[in-house]
Each structure stands twice: as structure tokens, then as C-alpha cells.
Design a protein around this motif. Structure first.
Motif, PDB file in Angstrom:
ATOM      1  N   PHE A  78      13.877  -5.128  -1.651  1.00  0.00           N
ATOM      2  CA  PHE A  78      12.796  -6.108  -1.479  1.00  0.00           C
ATOM      3  C   PHE A  78      11.683  -5.525  -0.596  1.00  0.00           C
ATOM      4  N   LEU A  79      12.087  -4.912   0.517  1.00  0.00           N
ATOM      5  CA  LEU A  79      11.081  -4.379   1.450  1.00  0.00           C
ATOM      6  C   LEU A  79      10.358  -3.161   0.864  1.00  0.00           C
ATOM      7  N   ALA A  80      11.055  -2.386   0.061  1.00  0.00           N
ATOM      8  CA  ALA A  80      10.436  -1.226  -0.586  1.00  0.00           C
ATOM      9  C   ALA A  80       9.313  -1.704  -1.517  1.00  0.00           C
ATOM     10  N   GLN A  81       9.616  -2.771  -2.248  1.00  0.00           N
ATOM     11  CA  GLN A  81       8.648  -3.376  -3.158  1.00  0.00           C
ATOM     12  C   GLN A  81       7.438  -3.921  -2.377  1.00  0.00           C
ATOM     13  N   ARG A  82       7.744  -4.609  -1.279  1.00  0.00           N
ATOM     14  CA  ARG A  82       6.689  -5.183  -0.435  1.00  0.00           C
ATOM     15  C   ARG A  82       5.756  -4.085   0.079  1.00  0.00           C
ATOM     16  N   LEU A  83       6.384  -2.986   0.534  1.00  0.00           N
ATOM     17  CA  LEU A  83       5.603  -1.882   1.091  1.00  0.00           C
ATOM     18  C   LEU A  83       4.733  -1.238   0.008  1.00  0.00           C
ATOM     19  N   ALA A  84       5.310  -1.073  -1.179  1.00  0.00           N
ATOM     20  CA  ALA A  84       4.556  -0.471  -2.282  1.00  0.00           C
ATOM     21  C   ALA A  84       3.317  -1.317  -2.590  1.00  0.00           C
ATOM     22  N   GLU A  85       3.484  -2.636  -2.588  1.00  0.00           N
ATOM     23  CA  GLU A  85       2.341  -3.533  -2.846  1.00  0.00           C
ATOM     24  C   GLU A  85       1.302  -3.404  -1.737  1.00  0.00           C
ATOM     25  N   GLU A  86       1.786  -3.364  -0.501  1.00  0.00           N
ATOM     26  CA  GLU A  86       0.878  -3.269   0.649  1.00  0.00           C
ATOM     27  C   GLU A  86       0.072  -1.974   0.576  1.00  0.00           C
ATOM     28  N   GLU A  87       0.765  -0.902   0.181  1.00  0.00           N
ATOM     29  CA  GLU A  87       0.091   0.397   0.166  1.00  0.00           C
ATOM     30  C   GLU A  87      -0.949   0.517  -0.949  1.00  0.00           C
ATOM     31  N   LYS A  88      -0.791  -0.323  -1.980  1.00  0.00           N
ATOM     32  CA  LYS A  88      -1.804  -0.308  -3.051  1.00  0.00           C
ATOM     33  C   LYS A  88      -3.189  -0.644  -2.512  1.00  0.00           C
ATOM     34  N   GLN A  89      -3.217  -1.379  -1.403  1.00  0.00           N
ATOM     35  CA  GLN A  89      -4.503  -1.766  -0.800  1.00  0.00           C
ATOM     36  C   GLN A  89      -5.160  -0.579  -0.063  1.00  0.00           C
ATOM     37  N   LEU A  90      -4.346   0.440   0.231  1.00  0.00           N
ATOM     38  CA  LEU A  90      -4.858   1.544   1.050  1.00  0.00           C
ATOM     39  C   LEU A  90      -5.533   2.606   0.183  1.00  0.00           C
ATOM     40  N   PRO A  91      -6.468   3.371   0.776  1.00  0.00           N
ATOM     41  CA  PRO A  91      -7.013   4.514   0.023  1.00  0.00           C
ATOM     42  C   PRO A  91      -5.893   5.533  -0.237  1.00  0.00           C
ATOM     43  N   GLN A  92      -6.051   6.275  -1.328  1.00  0.00           N
ATOM     44  CA  GLN A  92      -5.013   7.211  -1.787  1.00  0.00           C
ATOM     45  C   GLN A  92      -4.425   8.082  -0.669  1.00  0.00           C
ATOM     46  N   ASP A  93      -5.283   8.647   0.184  1.00  0.00           N
ATOM     47  CA  ASP A  93      -4.784   9.606   1.180  1.00  0.00           C
ATOM     48  C   ASP A  93      -4.034   8.936   2.335  1.00  0.00           C
ATOM     49  N   LYS A  94      -4.067   7.620   2.399  1.00  0.00           N
ATOM     50  CA  LYS A  94      -3.338   6.911   3.470  1.00  0.00           C
ATOM     51  C   LYS A  94      -1.973   6.416   2.980  1.00  0.00           C
ATOM     52  N   ARG A  95      -1.732   6.550   1.666  1.00  0.00           N
ATOM     53  CA  ARG A  95      -0.464   6.057   1.129  1.00  0.00           C
ATOM     54  C   ARG A  95       0.666   7.046   1.395  1.00  0.00           C
ATOM     55  N   SER A  96       1.897   6.519   1.502  1.00  0.00           N
ATOM     56  CA  SER A  96       3.027   7.425   1.718  1.00  0.00           C
ATOM     57  C   SER A  96       3.344   8.149   0.417  1.00  0.00           C
ATOM     58  N   GLU A  97       3.875   9.366   0.596  1.00  0.00           N
ATOM     59  CA  GLU A  97       4.204  10.136  -0.594  1.00  0.00           C
ATOM     60  C   GLU A  97       5.494   9.641  -1.237  1.00  0.00           C
ATOM     61  N   MET A  98       6.340   8.992  -0.397  1.00  0.00           N
ATOM     62  CA  MET A  98       7.631   8.526  -0.915  1.00  0.00           C
ATOM     63  C   MET A  98       7.749   7.025  -0.746  1.00  0.00           C
ATOM     64  N   GLY A  99       8.531   6.414  -1.619  1.00  0.00           N
ATOM     65  CA  GLY A  99       8.876   5.011  -1.448  1.00  0.00           C
ATOM     66  C   GLY A  99       9.837   4.878  -0.270  1.00  0.00           C
ATOM     67  N   LEU A 100      10.063   3.651   0.154  1.00  0.00           N
ATOM     68  CA  LEU A 100      10.878   3.419   1.354  1.00  0.00           C
ATOM     69  C   LEU A 100      12.290   3.991   1.216  1.00  0.00           C
ATOM     70  N   ILE A 101      12.943   3.680   0.118  1.00  0.00           N
ATOM     71  CA  ILE A 101      14.346   4.099  -0.017  1.00  0.00           C
ATOM     72  C   ILE A 101      14.433   5.611  -0.213  1.00  0.00           C
ATOM     73  N   GLU A 102      13.487   6.132  -0.973  1.00  0.00           N
ATOM     74  CA  GLU A 102      13.410   7.580  -1.179  1.00  0.00           C
ATOM     75  C   GLU A 102      13.250   8.289   0.169  1.00  0.00           C
ATOM     76  N   LYS A 103      12.389   7.724   1.016  1.00  0.00           N
ATOM     77  CA  LYS A 103      12.163   8.297   2.342  1.00  0.00           C
ATOM     78  C   LYS A 103      13.458   8.302   3.162  1.00  0.00           C
ATOM     79  N   LEU A 104      14.181   7.194   3.132  1.00  0.00           N
ATOM     80  CA  LEU A 104      15.419   7.109   3.918  1.00  0.00           C
ATOM     81  C   LEU A 104      16.447   8.115   3.388  1.00  0.00           C
TER      82      LEU A 104
END
Ligand code: 4AD
Ligand code: MG
Length: 483
Positions: free
Chosen positions: A286-312
Motif C-alpha cells: 500500500f505504501l509503495a503505491q502511495r509513494l509512487a503516486e506522490e512521486e509522479k508529482q515530482l520532476p523526473q530528476d527528483k524521483r527515486s530510481e527504485m520503488g519502495l519494496i525494491e529499495k528495501l
């Protein structure tokens, strides 16, 4: 007996075979006078309760509003509708508490995290905070399990203390002295200073900034201990990573050097992350999905390269990078960021304190993984850290995490009494008052080390929440102690 209920999480994982069950919870939505989405906090997934037409009074149905609380008995059957596996066909509905839909601040729609902070007493009832706080719990549980299984003793160190463990002077005073100038005057000494002998404890006291010093006393008897408790810092830092009241885990180990300390810290962080991956899949997704949506608002270079679970998972599968402070300064000095003057604080050279922008450059741009920085200049670190033979550095280590910055601070401790006292003198630490601390060096001193993990920063890292105010129930920050 009132509470004979089944948790919704458990029901949703079972087979619906018409069995009778009782659930209790809060209404998320009530659709078409027929479908109640009921939530009881055990999971973000709601149970769909079906209210057969004509079976219940209209007066009662009117009271089923968002966030009213209900006790419902019914039969669990396979759902005919799409979107859920099962329905609860209600046979009895008891309204435990009404909720005025007009006045209820948490309408069933998307709210900003900023707004939810203003109603922090109700925000647990949202999916985001449901997930965050179930994961916070799981992390806390994993902390105790990790140390218990390793044979560490959990020490409860005091919250009110007379010492400043970090020597940084960022303390909240604890006092019962009056502070008006009228009849009930603050007691003063002849020189005008406050007379703390008149205070509750007969001395000046403050809220603890760290349980480390007391932890060292215990470690030099039990071998390995840890603390896990609230700590307080009166630093005026209004950032997404600072709280005035935060929780810290501080293991302290006799017979450990700096490398043993780093190994333990890395193993510990990986262990608690693994525990959450294994036990909180649904909330993490759920939180990974939330974060992905939140990051869509950011400019490309501010987004994380990995999703939350991938990062963990990446954290679990890779070694933390280990470099010295001196190597870090070289990397930063030579970086294109520094050359293009992109740092707010330019790299002035060896000896400077690292700012969070520098730490984040190292983990996010240069190494792209957690980094353990060690052997800092003694001038920028606390008095208790072990002095290295070079006369310039101390056996300190900080762990820096992507997106967070410093998550762990620790060191090997100065176990040599003469060296410790000399450093305390240089740093104006009151040696006489700390007689009890120095006694450990007098009576059977041993090499020892420890660190502190900021619990909220860890929860931030695992949940992907960008503001530390959203991972502690009721944040205390400069100008804010509501609830
Ligand atoms: O680096 P710090 O100040 O270290 C100590 O307190 C040592 N006595 C620890 C030890 O060796 N036993 O704090 C440790 C960690 C930091 O790395 C950070 O994660 C967290 O505590 N921290 C804070 N978290 C939230 N808000 C603040 N104001 C924090 N200050 C430190
Ligand atoms: Mg630190």
C-alpha cells in the motif's frame, strides 16, 4: 463478556462458509443503504457488510454514517459482487457510537498529509496512517526480537537526568521551581544565578538526550545491552528529519571495537527491514503505491530510481559502503556538484562538519547505497569517542541512508581514563559531576562500543514517508505540542 469479536484481517484470510461471526469497527462508507465498508484497524482492507433491504429500521440505518462504530453479527458468505472475496450478511447491527457526518473532519476523500497533521488524533483512521503505524509496531517488535535473540539485556535508562550525554547543550530543563518575579520568586544564589539546590531533585536536571552513558555503565557489567526509549532534543531544527521528542535504540557492547560495532549496526538494520518485508507485505505494498503516486508529482530528476519494496530488498542484498571521513571529503571535493557550486555549503576541506546535502550526495548520487562513514575529526564529535593514534580523528561511525541521511550515530568509546579526562577538560565537560561515568574506566575498564539508531528515521526509511511528523503519533517540534 462484550468483546467476542473476530478481527477483519483474520476473516479476510479465511474461507467464507456461512459461519456466524461478530465484528466490531468503524464505518468507512455506507453505499445505497445496503453495503457497509467496515474497518477495524487490523488491516486497510474493509469487510463488506451486506444489509438486506427491509430487514432493519430506517431510523437505525440513518445512524450508519462514516466513522460511526458498529458491532455486527452475521454470516460470512462468498461474495457475489466483484472486488471482494466475501460478504458478511448482517443479522444484527448494534450502533456503539454515532458520528455526525456533517461535523466529522475526516471525510471519505483524499486529504493532504499537512491537513491530517492538524487532526492527528483522527489520522490513524486513514489507510496511510494505518499502514505506517502497523509497520512502526512491527519494527519495534523486531528490535526487541533481534537483541533478545542475541542475548542483549534491555535496559530502561532514566528520562530525567543531570547530565548532557552528547555535550551539545540541547536540553529541556526539568524543574518545579517557580519562574515569576513576584511573591513566589525563583530562588537565586548571591551571584544572581538560579539556585537549583532548591529544586525538586536538589540539582539542575533535564530530559535525557541519550541513554548512552547509563548504557555504558550496564554494558560494563552485562556485556551487551540495549536501550529503546524516548529522547529529547531542544534543537531548533524545523526539518522533515528532526523531532524534539524521538525514540532511539542504543545498543552498547563491551569487548567490541569500531568494526564490530559497524557489523552489528548493519546486521541490525537488515534484520528489522527483513522482518517487515516478511510480515507486513500488504501494508508495504500500500505504501509503495502511495509513494509512487506522490512521486509522479515530482520532476523526473527528483524521483527515486527504485520503488519502495525494491529499495528495501536492495538494502538486504548489498553490503553497506564503508569509507572514512577523509575519503568522503576527497570524494566531495572532487565531485562535479562541488565544482559546479551546486552545494549550498561548499567543501572547504578536511575538518569541516558534513551537512545533510553532502551526506545525501554520497549516498544518493555517488554510492547509491547506505554508507558507513568512520573516523571523523575529533573536533566535530562527542567527548566520549575513542581517540585514534593519529591524534586528529576519533573512532566514530555514522550510517547514512538514501533519502534520509544520518540514521545511525555511534563510536568506539574512550576506555582509557587519562585520555578521556583530558578530552573532557578540553571540551569543558564537568569531570567532577561525571564521577560515576569515570568510575567504569577506573574499575575494570574494557574496550567497548555502541551506537544510536533514530527510530523515526528508520520508520521513515521503511515506509517511504517523507516527513518525520508522519511516522510518530503525536510529533513534538518547535512551536508544536498539540494532542
Ligand atoms: O548521532 P546522535 O546524536 O548519537 C547519540 O545520541 C549517541 N549517544 C548514540 C550512541 O552512540 N549511543 O543520535 C543518534 C541518532 C541519529 O543518527 C539520528 O538517527 C537520530 O538519533 N536523531 C534524531 N532523530 C530525530 N530527531 C532528532 N532531533 C534527532 N537527533 C538524532
Ligand atoms: Mg549524530
Amino acid at each position: 463478556m462484550f468483546n467476542k469479536r473476530t478481527r477483519i484481517k483474520e476473516l479476510l484470510g479465511s474461507e467464507p462458509k456461512g459461519q456466524e461471526v461478530t465484528v466490531m469497527g468503524w464505518v468507512r462508507t455506507f453505499r445505497n443503504n445496503q453495503f457497509i465498508a467496515l474497518n477495524d484497524g487490523s488491516t486497510n482492507n474493509n469487510l463488506q457488510v451486506v444489509v438486506a433491504l427491509g430487514k432493519f429500521d430506517d431510523d437505525q440505518l440513518k445512524r450508519i454514517t462514516t466513522s460511526s462504530s458498529l458491532k455486527i453479527t452475521g454470516n460470512l458468505v462468498a461474495s457475489l459482487g466483484k472486488g471482494q472475496k466475501m460478504d458478511l450478511n448482517a443479522t444484527s447491527i448494534e450502533i456503539l457510537g454515532d458520528c455526525d457526518a456533517e461535523k466529522y473532519p475526516l471525510q471519505p476523500k483524499k486529504h493532504s498529509l499537512e491537513f491530517l497533521r492538524e487532526i492527528a488524533h483522527l489520522r490513524f483512521r486513514t489507510n496511510t496512517f494505518g499502514s505506517v503505524f502497523r509497520i512502526r509496531h512491527a519494527l519495534a517488535f523486531a528490535v526487541h526480537k533481534f537483541y533478545n535473540d542475541k542475548g542483549f539485556i534491555y535496559m530502561h535508562t532514566p528520562i530525567v537526568t543531570g547530565s548532557d550525554a552528547e555535550g551539545a547543550g540541547e536540553m529541556f530543563r526539568v524543574t518545579t521551581l517557580p519562574f515569576d518575579e513576584g511573591k513566589n520568586k525563583t530562588p537565586r544564589n548571591e551571584d544572581g544565578s538560579i539556585n537549583f539546590k532548591e529544586d525538586f531533585f536538589g540539582r539542575a536536571t533535564n530530559l535525557t538526550v541519550s541513554g548512552q552513558l547509563e548504557g555504558e555503565l550496564a554494558a560494563t557489567a552485562f556485556g551487551e545491552i540495549y536501550t529503546f526509549g524516548p529522547t529529547f532534543r531542544a534543537e531548533n531544527s524545523n526539518t522533515p528529519r528532526h523531532l524534539a521528542e524521538f525514540w532511539m535504540i542504543e545498543p552498547e557492547m563491551a569487548f567490541y571495537d569500531l568494526e564490530d560495532n559497524m557489523n552489528l549496526a548493519e546486521e541490525f538494520i537488515k534484520y528489522i527491514i527483513k522482518h517487515v518485508i516478511e510480515n507486513n507485505k500488504e501494508d508495504l505494498e500500500f505504501l509503495a503505491q502511495r509513494l509512487a503516486e506522490e512521486e509522479k508529482q515530482l520532476p523526473q530528476d527528483k524521483r527515486s530510481e527504485m520503488g519502495l519494496i525494491e529499495k528495501l530488498e536492495f538494502i538486504l542484498n548489498n553490503n553497506f559502503e564503508r569509507i572514512t571521513y577523509t575519503e568522503a571529503i576527497d570524494i566531495l571535493r572532487e565531485s562535479s556538484y562541488n565544482k559546479k557550486k551546486k552545494f549550498q555549503f561548499p567543501i572547504t576541506g578536511w575538518g569541516m562538519d558534513l551537512q545533510s546535502e553532502h551526506e545525501r550526495y554520497l549516498v544518493e548520487k555517488h554510492f547509491k547505497k547506505p554508507v558507513i562513514l568512520s573516523n571523523y575529526p575529533k573536533e566535530i564529535k562527542a567527548f566520549y569517542m575513542r581517540q585514534n593514534d593519529d591524534g586528529k580523528t576519533v573512532a566514530a561511525m555514522d550510517i547514512l541512508a538514501p533519502g534520509i541521511g544520518e540514521i545511525v550515530g555511534g563510536s568506539q568509546r574512550e576506555e582509557r581514563q587519562d585520555k578521556l579526562e583530558q578530552r573532557m577538560k578540553e571540551m569543558h565537560i564537568p569531570i567532577e559531576e561525571m564521577w560515576w561515568y569515570l568510575d567504569t574506566r577506573r574499575y575494570g575498564t574494557v574496550p567497548h562500543a555502541g551506537f544510536g539508531l533514530g527510530f523515526e528515521r528508520m520508520v521513515q526509511f521503511v515506509t517511504g514517508m517523507s516527513n518525520i511528523r508522519d511516522v510518530i503519533a503525536f510529533p513534538r517540534t518547535p512551536g508544536n505540542a498539540e494532542f
